[in-house]
Motif scaffolding. Structure first.
Motif, PDB file in Angstrom:
ATOM      1  N   UNK A   1     -10.965 -11.004   0.669  1.00 54.07           N
ATOM      2  CA  UNK A   1     -10.159 -10.155   0.184  1.00 54.07           C
ATOM      3  C   UNK A   1      -9.499  -8.977   0.361  1.00 54.07           C
ATOM      4  N   UNK A   2     -10.880  -8.340   0.945  1.00 54.50           N
ATOM      5  CA  UNK A   2     -11.335  -7.273   1.017  1.00 54.50           C
ATOM      6  C   UNK A   2     -10.260  -6.145   2.276  1.00 54.50           C
ATOM      7  N   UNK A   3      -8.976  -6.672   2.235  1.00 52.09           N
ATOM      8  CA  UNK A   3      -8.368  -5.969   3.306  1.00 52.09           C
ATOM      9  C   UNK A   3      -6.880  -5.761   2.636  1.00 52.09           C
ATOM     10  N   UNK A   4      -7.215  -6.515   1.209  1.00 53.33           N
ATOM     11  CA  UNK A   4      -5.643  -6.655   0.322  1.00 53.33           C
ATOM     12  C   UNK A   4      -6.533  -4.683  -0.845  1.00 53.33           C
ATOM     13  N   UNK A   5      -8.175  -4.577  -1.097  1.00 56.65           N
ATOM     14  CA  UNK A   5      -8.447  -4.157  -1.260  1.00 56.65           C
ATOM     15  C   UNK A   5      -8.045  -2.776  -0.725  1.00 56.65           C
ATOM     16  N   UNK A   6      -8.147  -2.763   0.758  1.00 52.54           N
ATOM     17  CA  UNK A   6      -8.054  -1.819   1.562  1.00 52.54           C
ATOM     18  C   UNK A   6      -6.662  -1.285   1.525  1.00 52.54           C
ATOM     19  N   UNK A   7      -5.383  -2.611   1.307  1.00 58.28           N
ATOM     20  CA  UNK A   7      -4.187  -1.860   1.658  1.00 58.28           C
ATOM     21  C   UNK A   7      -3.750  -1.362  -0.517  1.00 58.28           C
ATOM     22  N   UNK A   8      -4.685  -1.423  -1.577  1.00 63.03           N
ATOM     23  CA  UNK A   8      -3.830  -1.266  -2.467  1.00 63.03           C
ATOM     24  C   UNK A   8      -4.650   1.402  -2.325  1.00 63.03           C
ATOM     25  N   UNK A   9      -5.370   0.994  -1.628  1.00 60.18           N
ATOM     26  CA  UNK A   9      -6.207   2.398  -1.532  1.00 60.18           C
ATOM     27  C   UNK A   9      -5.226   2.997  -0.596  1.00 60.18           C
ATOM     28  N   UNK A  10      -4.591   2.349   0.164  1.00 64.27           N
ATOM     29  CA  UNK A  10      -3.996   2.727   0.964  1.00 64.27           C
ATOM     30  C   UNK A  10      -2.298   3.198   0.602  1.00 64.27           C
ATOM     31  N   UNK A  11      -2.370   2.298  -0.049  1.00 63.16           N
ATOM     32  CA  UNK A  11      -1.125   2.770  -0.853  1.00 63.16           C
ATOM     33  C   UNK A  11      -1.180   3.627  -2.213  1.00 63.16           C
ATOM     34  N   UNK A  12      -1.656   3.753  -2.645  1.00 65.56           N
ATOM     35  CA  UNK A  12      -2.478   5.317  -3.415  1.00 65.56           C
ATOM     36  C   UNK A  12      -2.405   6.769  -3.165  1.00 65.56           C
ATOM     37  N   UNK A  13      -3.052   6.413  -1.979  1.00 66.08           N
ATOM     38  CA  UNK A  13      -2.486   7.637  -0.881  1.00 66.08           C
ATOM     39  C   UNK A  13      -1.774   8.158  -0.250  1.00 66.08           C
ATOM     40  N   UNK A  14      -0.640   6.685   0.107  1.00 68.39           N
ATOM     41  CA  UNK A  14       0.721   7.008   0.171  1.00 68.39           C
ATOM     42  C   UNK A  14       1.061   7.494  -0.984  1.00 68.39           C
ATOM     43  N   UNK A  15       1.100   6.898  -1.873  1.00 69.03           N
ATOM     44  CA  UNK A  15       1.414   8.274  -3.580  1.00 69.03           C
ATOM     45  C   UNK A  15       1.538   9.020  -3.186  1.00 69.03           C
ATOM     46  N   UNK A  16       0.105   9.740  -3.599  1.00 68.42           N
ATOM     47  CA  UNK A  16      -0.701  10.992  -3.383  1.00 68.42           C
ATOM     48  C   UNK A  16       0.010  11.858  -1.909  1.00 68.42           C
ATOM     49  N   UNK A  17       0.310  11.437  -1.156  1.00 64.12           N
ATOM     50  CA  UNK A  17       0.685  12.322  -0.169  1.00 64.12           C
ATOM     51  C   UNK A  17       1.798  12.358   0.246  1.00 64.12           C
TER      52      UNK A  17
END
Length: 403
Positions: A317-333
């Motif tokens: 499930x780790x890649x899905x967690x990484x996807x979540x943090x990538x989403x947070x990064x995208x929202x931030x940027x």
């Protein structure tokens, strides 16, 4: 000989592949049983004496069962009606069930689809409808922008949660609304008691109902903005307001992809993958993997508290967690930083102009309000952190919370 019968609470039995999900709707205590164990439990709920149940099990499955050990297990789950336990009152009829059925009827789906398709068609023709961070500043006053964006989202959030509620009520499940905070977010949550008591295919709509509402609201706001468009192609003040609110709806939809949180999409993934507590199982598997590599096996936690499927899926499930943090990064940027920079640029221009005028006080009050909001979030985050440090008894998930 033990010919006594066991008084059990009312239980639900939901087949899940080779296993059965058994639980109490009134307390939200659920556990996954193998099929033979669930059949044994059914016999006990029907009033079969313990010895007779043991004999039935041995004849049916050609192996003996330790009934006393089985009884201890279901007693720990709270399935056994102990002395002094009051019999649960019959559940009152769930309100809004007819409205819930209407909200997700075939005509309603046709309307939702028509609104979204019209909006998508409009997007291809009018560039100004596309979500953009600059749309947040629909008027020059920072204070007005802040107040409208903050309080204008309230009815939109209630609509989102209202769809969750109606989707649950449609199934005859009691639902309730509450406010909570996750990390630095204040969120509205809908708690749907007993959702695990219905078959798996019926759980998806309650999970996705909020995002459906967001999609329809986003399309509706876009079409409303287009309706107030001037002849020269510019938008009216009301139209710009609609676009500003529409941008916040886009952010709420994207927010659901932060799968390291228990978002609506997290529950969809977990349900589709046949998991019950994927979030905690994935974290436990990851922590154990780290401690093994560090040579600290004593720091590992017992994984037997989760189902084999939870542990199996949790391992990748780790890649899905990484996807979540990538989403947070995208929202931030692409959203948070541009909005913040534009906000600070406007405020700095007003405060640094050397004039104590309406723009000056507007920016000063807006900054003060922002500071109060940040302070409130910090207080709530600290309070939640203190609550999470308190020891909690392990419990199976029963009431599913969507946000």
């Amino acid at each position: 000989m033990n010919e006594s019968t066991i008084a059990l609470h009312e239980l639900s039995f939901v087949p899940e592949g080779d296993e059965v999900l058994v639980g109490r709707l009134d307390t939200g205590s659920y556990a996954v049983f193998p099929a033979d164990g669930a059949q044994l439990l059914r016999r006990l709920t029907e009033g079969m004496p313990l010895d007779a149940a043991a004999e039935w099990y041995e004849e049916t499955f050609e192996e003996a069962v330790d009934v006393e050990d089985f009884l201890d297990t279901i007693r720990e789950l709270g399935f056994v009606r102990e002395t002094g336990d009051e019999r649960a009152e019959p559940a009152a009829p769930v309100g809004l069930r007819r409205l819930g059925r209407a909200a997700f009827s075939a005509p309603a789906w046709v309307c939702y689809l028509a609104v979204v398709l019209l909006w998508l068609l409009a997007l291809t023709r009018y560039d100004g409808l596309r979500p953009d961070p600059s749309q947040v500043f629909f008027v020059k006053s920072l204070l007005v922008v802040q107040l409208v964006i903050t309080f204008g989202q309230v009815p939109l959030l209630l609509a989102h949660e209202g769809f969750h509620i109606l989707a649950g009520r449609r199934l005859g499940l009691p639902t309730k609304l509450r406010l909570s905070n996750r990390l630095t977010y204040i969120v509205a949550e809908t708690e749907t008691n007993g959702l695990l008591s219905v078959e798996r295919r019926k759980r998806y709509l309650p999970f996705l109902a909020g995002m459906l509402c967001d999609a329809v609201v986003l399309a509706g706001l876009g079409l409303a903005a287009l309706a107030g468009r001037h002849a020269d192609g510019s938008f009216s003040t009301a139209g710009r307001l609609c676009l500003a609110l529409a941008f916040t709806v886009v952010m709420r939809i994207v927010w659901q992809f932060q799968l390291y949180l228990r978002t609506d999409l997290y529950y969809v993934f977990a349900t589709a993958l046949g998991c019950y507590d994927l979030h905690e199982a994935a974290k436990a598997v990851l922590r154990n993997r780290i401690w093994r590599r560090l040579g600290r096996p004593e720091r590992q936690v017992d994984e037997s508290g989760w189902t084999a499927q939870d542990r199996r899926v949790g391992a990748f499930y780790g890649p899905f967690i990484v996807l979540g943090f990538c989403t947070l990064a995208a929202i931030t940027v692409f959203a948070s930083i541009p909005v913040t920079l534009e906000y600070l640029r406007i405020a700095a221009r007003a405060l640094g102009s050397g004039r104590v005028d309406a723009r000056f006080w507007d920016s000063a009050l807006s900054l003060l309000l922002n500071a109060a909001q940040v302070a409130t979030l910090i207080v709530l985050a600290r309070r939640k952190r203190r609550e999470q440090r308190r020891p909690l008894a392990p419990a199976a998930p029963g009431a599913v919370t969507t946000a």
